[in-house]
Write a protein that holds these residues in place. Structure first.
Motif, mmCIF file in Angstrom:
data_model
loop_
_atom_site.group_PDB
_atom_site.id
_atom_site.type_symbol
_atom_site.label_atom_id
_atom_site.label_comp_id
_atom_site.label_asym_id
_atom_site.label_seq_id
_atom_site.Cartn_x
_atom_site.Cartn_y
_atom_site.Cartn_z
ATOM 1 N N PRO A 123 0.788 -1.243 0.000
ATOM 2 C CA PRO A 123 0.000 0.000 0.000
ATOM 3 C C PRO A 123 0.814 1.285 0.000
ATOM 4 N N ASP A 124 2.035 1.257 0.460
ATOM 5 C CA ASP A 124 2.858 2.464 0.447
ATOM 6 C C ASP A 124 3.565 2.674 -0.893
ATOM 7 N N ASP A 125 3.416 1.714 -1.807
ATOM 8 C CA ASP A 125 4.072 1.784 -3.121
ATOM 9 C C ASP A 125 3.080 2.272 -4.171
ATOM 10 N N LEU A 126 3.482 3.260 -4.937
ATOM 11 C CA LEU A 126 2.713 3.669 -6.112
ATOM 12 C C LEU A 126 3.413 3.108 -7.338
ATOM 13 N N HIS A 127 2.631 2.740 -8.339
ATOM 14 C CA HIS A 127 3.213 2.129 -9.536
ATOM 15 C C HIS A 127 2.476 2.596 -10.786
ATOM 16 N N ARG A 128 3.255 2.678 -11.868
ATOM 17 C CA ARG A 128 2.746 3.095 -13.175
ATOM 18 C C ARG A 128 3.080 1.950 -14.145
ATOM 19 N N PRO A 129 2.179 0.952 -14.283
ATOM 20 C CA PRO A 129 2.463 -0.188 -15.152
ATOM 21 C C PRO A 129 2.205 0.123 -16.618
ATOM 22 N N CYS A 130 2.578 -0.824 -17.473
ATOM 23 C CA CYS A 130 2.225 -0.831 -18.904
ATOM 24 C C CYS A 130 3.059 0.100 -19.776
ATOM 25 N N VAL A 131 4.182 0.602 -19.285
ATOM 26 C CA VAL A 131 4.993 1.550 -20.037
ATOM 27 C C VAL A 131 5.875 0.777 -21.026
ATOM 28 N N LYS A 132 5.955 1.271 -22.267
ATOM 29 C CA LYS A 132 6.784 0.597 -23.262
ATOM 30 C C LYS A 132 8.262 0.769 -22.938
ATOM 31 N N ALA A 133 9.030 -0.256 -23.241
ATOM 32 C CA ALA A 133 10.488 -0.195 -23.081
ATOM 33 C C ALA A 133 11.047 0.434 -24.343
ATOM 34 N N ASP A 134 11.890 -0.251 -25.076
ATOM 35 C CA ASP A 134 12.465 0.295 -26.305
ATOM 36 C C ASP A 134 11.430 0.438 -27.418
ATOM 37 N N GLN A 135 10.499 -0.492 -27.439
ATOM 38 C CA GLN A 135 9.449 -0.479 -28.452
ATOM 39 C C GLN A 135 8.175 -1.044 -27.826
ATOM 40 N N VAL A 136 7.062 -0.888 -28.513
ATOM 41 C CA VAL A 136 5.802 -1.426 -28.025
ATOM 42 C C VAL A 136 5.928 -2.946 -27.943
ATOM 43 N N SER A 137 5.453 -3.505 -26.839
ATOM 44 C CA SER A 137 5.520 -4.949 -26.614
ATOM 45 C C SER A 137 4.135 -5.469 -26.268
ATOM 46 N N LYS A 138 3.796 -6.629 -26.776
ATOM 47 C CA LYS A 138 2.577 -7.321 -26.381
ATOM 48 C C LYS A 138 2.891 -8.022 -25.070
ATOM 49 N N VAL A 139 2.153 -7.668 -24.020
ATOM 50 C CA VAL A 139 2.407 -8.218 -22.687
ATOM 51 C C VAL A 139 1.223 -9.064 -22.250
ATOM 52 N N LYS A 140 1.552 -10.202 -21.657
ATOM 53 C CA LYS A 140 0.563 -10.996 -20.947
ATOM 54 C C LYS A 140 1.040 -11.033 -19.505
ATOM 55 N N LYS A 141 0.165 -10.635 -18.596
ATOM 56 C CA LYS A 141 0.543 -10.481 -17.197
ATOM 57 C C LYS A 141 -0.582 -10.998 -16.320
ATOM 58 N N VAL A 142 -0.216 -11.517 -15.160
ATOM 59 C CA VAL A 142 -1.194 -11.841 -14.134
ATOM 60 C C VAL A 142 -0.920 -10.938 -12.937
ATOM 61 N N VAL A 143 -1.985 -10.316 -12.443
ATOM 62 C CA VAL A 143 -1.916 -9.518 -11.223
ATOM 63 C C VAL A 143 -2.691 -10.286 -10.162
ATOM 64 N N VAL A 144 -1.984 -10.750 -9.140
ATOM 65 C CA VAL A 144 -2.624 -11.434 -8.030
ATOM 66 C C VAL A 144 -2.881 -10.395 -6.944
ATOM 67 N N LYS A 145 -4.135 -10.242 -6.593
ATOM 68 C CA LYS A 145 -4.553 -9.279 -5.579
ATOM 69 C C LYS A 145 -4.657 -10.016 -4.253
#
Length: 149
Positions: A123-145
């Motif tokens: 909870p004390d961490d803020l995050h900005r996910p989904c940012v492209k690295a060198d180029q646009v990438s197709k990402v598959k991710k699991v977020v466990v809450k």
């Protein structure tokens, strides 16, 4: 915040029984074949959200935080950058207590998260996910809450 490779997950499973169950889901599920969507692990206490998306420019990604849940974000395929910072005096621009998210304005440091790596955001961490690295990438991710209480 934690950033590591999935083969090191045992270092963190003792943080809580619920975090251990989250890693159990990640390690015992065929995540390559699983469809996008929400998966119950332990009712509302632990659940997973499988997502597929293209990474975006940093300006198009939201800085977010949670109060009721810890996020374990595991990259199944692809690579993305995530902006990270600790919660201090950032300006909150939107909050939804029921859905457990708040969006903020603020600067972050970017970390690279590749296939086979995970982050844990508290909870004390803020995050900005989904940012492209060198180029646009197709990402598959699991977020466990993982519910805190």
């Amino acid at each position: 915040m934690v950033l590591d490779k999935i083969e090191n997950y045992k270092l963190y499973e003792n943080l809580s029984e619920r975090i251990a169950k989250g890693f159990e889901f990640i390690n015992n599920t065929d995540l390559v074949q699983i469809e996008s969507g929400k998966y119950q692990i332990d009712n509302d206490a632990i659940f997973a959200i499988v997502q597929e998306y293209d990474t975006k420019e940093v300006k198009d990604c939201k800085l977010e935080g949670h109060t009721k849940y810890i996020d374990i974000q595991y990259i199944i395929k692809g690579v993305e950058l995530m902006g990270v910072t600790t919660k201090n005096n950032q300006k909150m621009i939107l909050t939804d207590e029921e859905k457990d998210y708040s969006f903020y304005e603020g600067d972050t440091s970017l970390i690279r998260v590749e296939e086979g790596m995970f982050t844990i955001f508290f909870p004390d961490d803020l995050h900005r996910p989904c940012v492209k690295a060198d180029q646009v990438s197709k990402v598959k991710k699991v977020v466990v809450k993982v519910q805190i209480r």
